[in-house]
Design a protein around this motif. Structure first.
Motif, short mmCIF file in Angstrom:
data_model
loop_
_atom_site.label_atom_id
_atom_site.label_comp_id
_atom_site.label_asym_id
_atom_site.label_seq_id
_atom_site.Cartn_x
_atom_site.Cartn_y
_atom_site.Cartn_z
N ALA A 154 0.82 -1.22 0.00
CA ALA A 154 0.00 0.00 0.00
C ALA A 154 0.85 1.27 0.00
CB ALA A 154 -0.96 -0.01 1.19
N THR A 155 1.91 1.28 0.80
CA THR A 155 2.72 2.49 0.91
C THR A 155 3.47 2.81 -0.38
OG1 THR A 155 4.55 1.23 1.86
CG2 THR A 155 3.03 2.28 3.41
N ALA A 156 3.71 1.78 -1.19
CA ALA A 156 4.41 1.99 -2.47
C ALA A 156 3.45 1.99 -3.67
CB ALA A 156 5.46 0.90 -2.65
N GLU A 157 2.16 1.71 -3.41
CA GLU A 157 1.17 1.66 -4.48
C GLU A 157 1.58 0.71 -5.60
OE1 GLU A 157 -1.85 3.38 -4.87
OE2 GLU A 157 -1.68 4.07 -2.80
N LYS A 158 2.04 -0.50 -5.21
CA LYS A 158 2.40 -1.47 -6.24
C LYS A 158 2.09 -2.88 -5.75
CE LYS A 158 7.33 -2.40 -5.48
NZ LYS A 158 8.66 -2.29 -6.05
N ASP A 159 2.00 -3.78 -6.72
CA ASP A 159 1.77 -5.19 -6.45
C ASP A 159 3.02 -5.97 -6.84
OD1 ASP A 159 -1.08 -5.22 -5.65
OD2 ASP A 159 -1.36 -4.39 -7.65
N VAL A 160 3.33 -6.99 -6.03
CA VAL A 160 4.49 -7.84 -6.29
C VAL A 160 4.02 -9.29 -6.22
CG1 VAL A 160 6.78 -8.53 -5.48
CG2 VAL A 160 6.04 -6.16 -5.24
N PHE A 161 4.43 -10.09 -7.21
CA PHE A 161 4.14 -11.51 -7.19
C PHE A 161 5.21 -12.18 -6.35
CE2 PHE A 161 4.40 -15.82 -9.10
CZ PHE A 161 3.12 -16.25 -8.77
N ILE A 162 4.81 -12.80 -5.25
CA ILE A 162 5.73 -13.44 -4.31
C ILE A 162 5.70 -14.95 -4.49
CG2 ILE A 162 6.27 -13.81 -1.85
CD1 ILE A 162 6.55 -10.89 -2.50
N VAL A 163 6.86 -15.57 -4.53
CA VAL A 163 7.00 -17.02 -4.51
C VAL A 163 7.91 -17.36 -3.34
CG1 VAL A 163 7.78 -19.07 -5.77
CG2 VAL A 163 6.80 -17.14 -7.03
N THR A 164 7.46 -18.29 -2.47
CA THR A 164 8.29 -18.67 -1.33
C THR A 164 8.76 -20.11 -1.47
OG1 THR A 164 6.32 -19.26 -0.03
CG2 THR A 164 7.21 -17.05 0.28
N TYR A 165 10.00 -20.32 -1.02
CA TYR A 165 10.61 -21.64 -0.99
C TYR A 165 11.00 -21.96 0.44
CZ TYR A 165 11.38 -21.95 -6.06
OH TYR A 165 11.21 -22.05 -7.41
N GLY A 166 10.91 -23.23 0.80
CA GLY A 166 11.52 -23.70 2.04
C GLY A 166 13.01 -23.87 1.77
N CYS A 167 13.85 -23.49 2.73
CA CYS A 167 15.30 -23.58 2.55
C CYS A 167 15.94 -24.21 3.78
CB CYS A 167 15.90 -22.20 2.32
SG CYS A 167 15.31 -21.39 0.82
N TYR A 168 16.98 -24.99 3.53
CA TYR A 168 17.72 -25.66 4.60
C TYR A 168 19.01 -24.89 4.89
CZ TYR A 168 14.56 -29.46 3.39
OH TYR A 168 13.44 -30.22 3.14
N PRO A 169 19.27 -24.55 6.14
CA PRO A 169 20.50 -23.81 6.46
C PRO A 169 21.73 -24.69 6.32
CG PRO A 169 19.36 -24.44 8.48
CD PRO A 169 18.48 -24.86 7.33
N ASP A 170 22.79 -24.13 5.76
CA ASP A 170 24.07 -24.82 5.61
C ASP A 170 25.15 -24.14 6.45
OD1 ASP A 170 22.93 -26.59 3.76
OD2 ASP A 170 23.49 -25.34 2.06
N THR A 171 24.75 -23.51 7.56
CA THR A 171 25.69 -22.78 8.39
C THR A 171 25.23 -22.81 9.84
OG1 THR A 171 26.78 -20.65 8.74
CG2 THR A 171 24.51 -20.58 7.99
N ALA A 172 26.20 -22.69 10.73
CA ALA A 172 25.90 -22.55 12.15
C ALA A 172 26.21 -21.13 12.63
CB ALA A 172 26.72 -23.57 12.96
N ALA A 173 26.68 -20.28 11.72
CA ALA A 173 27.06 -18.90 12.07
C ALA A 173 25.81 -18.06 12.35
CB ALA A 173 27.85 -18.28 10.93
N PRO A 174 25.97 -17.02 13.14
CA PRO A 174 24.84 -16.11 13.33
C PRO A 174 24.58 -15.33 12.04
CG PRO A 174 26.79 -15.26 14.44
CD PRO A 174 27.15 -16.62 13.92
N PRO A 175 23.34 -14.90 11.80
CA PRO A 175 23.08 -14.10 10.60
C PRO A 175 23.72 -12.72 10.73
CG PRO A 175 21.12 -14.22 11.97
CD PRO A 175 22.14 -15.12 12.60
N VAL A 176 24.15 -12.19 9.60
CA VAL A 176 24.79 -10.88 9.54
C VAL A 176 23.87 -9.94 8.76
CG1 VAL A 176 26.79 -9.58 8.72
CG2 VAL A 176 27.09 -11.90 9.64
N LEU A 177 23.54 -8.81 9.33
CA LEU A 177 22.66 -7.84 8.70
C LEU A 177 23.37 -7.12 7.55
CD1 LEU A 177 19.88 -6.38 8.88
CD2 LEU A 177 21.00 -4.73 10.38
N SER A 178 22.71 -7.06 6.40
CA SER A 178 23.27 -6.31 5.26
C SER A 178 22.71 -4.89 5.27
CB SER A 178 22.89 -7.00 3.94
OG SER A 178 21.55 -6.71 3.59
N HIS A 179 23.16 -4.08 4.33
CA HIS A 179 22.70 -2.70 4.20
C HIS A 179 21.25 -2.62 3.71
CE1 HIS A 179 23.81 -3.73 0.10
NE2 HIS A 179 22.99 -2.74 -0.28
#
Length: 148
Positions: free
Chosen positions: A81-106
């Protein structure tokens, strides 16, 4: 209008975003965006890339987590609503391959790991909540070690 023109127009009107549900140690990986919504990591497909490659690349770019892409969980149209646009979303289940903590990107304001029971109360689109619930249900049957 020819069929290829129709397809180009539909793609222009509805961008596609491929998202991943990653659960590790009983918690789902989420990112908070500029609209103060929690969302799944993911993004747009690049030329020559499959949706499965896209979601794995985007998760790594956004969190430094390597993943293996699993099955498609859901798809839907999301009206931002805030951007006045529609996006087609597709979601996948994913398996983690790491034990590291997540790192925030920009690209996001915050990274978080949430228990399944915390998700319904989060400020996020219902489609993401539905995908997360489906992935937790799948993992309970197929990979219970990921949910503890």
């Amino acid at each position: 209008m020819s069929q290829p023109d129709d397809l180009r127009r539909a793609f222009h009107l509805f961008p596609i975003s491929v998202k991943g549900v990653v659960v590790r140690d009983g918690k789902v990986l989420l990112l908070r965006n500029e609209r103060e919504e929690w969302e799944l990591p993911g993004g747009k497909i690049e030329p020559g890339e499959t949706p499965e490659e896209c979601v794995a690349r985007e998760i790594t770019e956004e969190t430094q987590w390597k993943v293996t892409t699993g099955p498609i969980l859901d798809s839907w149209m999301y009206h931002i609503a805030t951007a006045e646009k529609d996006v087609f979303i597709v979601t996948y289940g994913c398996y983690p391959d790491t034990a590291a903590p997540p790192v925030l990107s920009h690209e996001h304001k915050e990274v978080g790991l949430f228990k399944e029971g915390e998700v319904p109360e989060l400020h996020m689109p219902d489609g993401y909540k539905r995908s997360i619930a489906r992935w937790f249900a799948h993992l309970r049957e197929q990979a219970p070690e990921l949910i503890g």
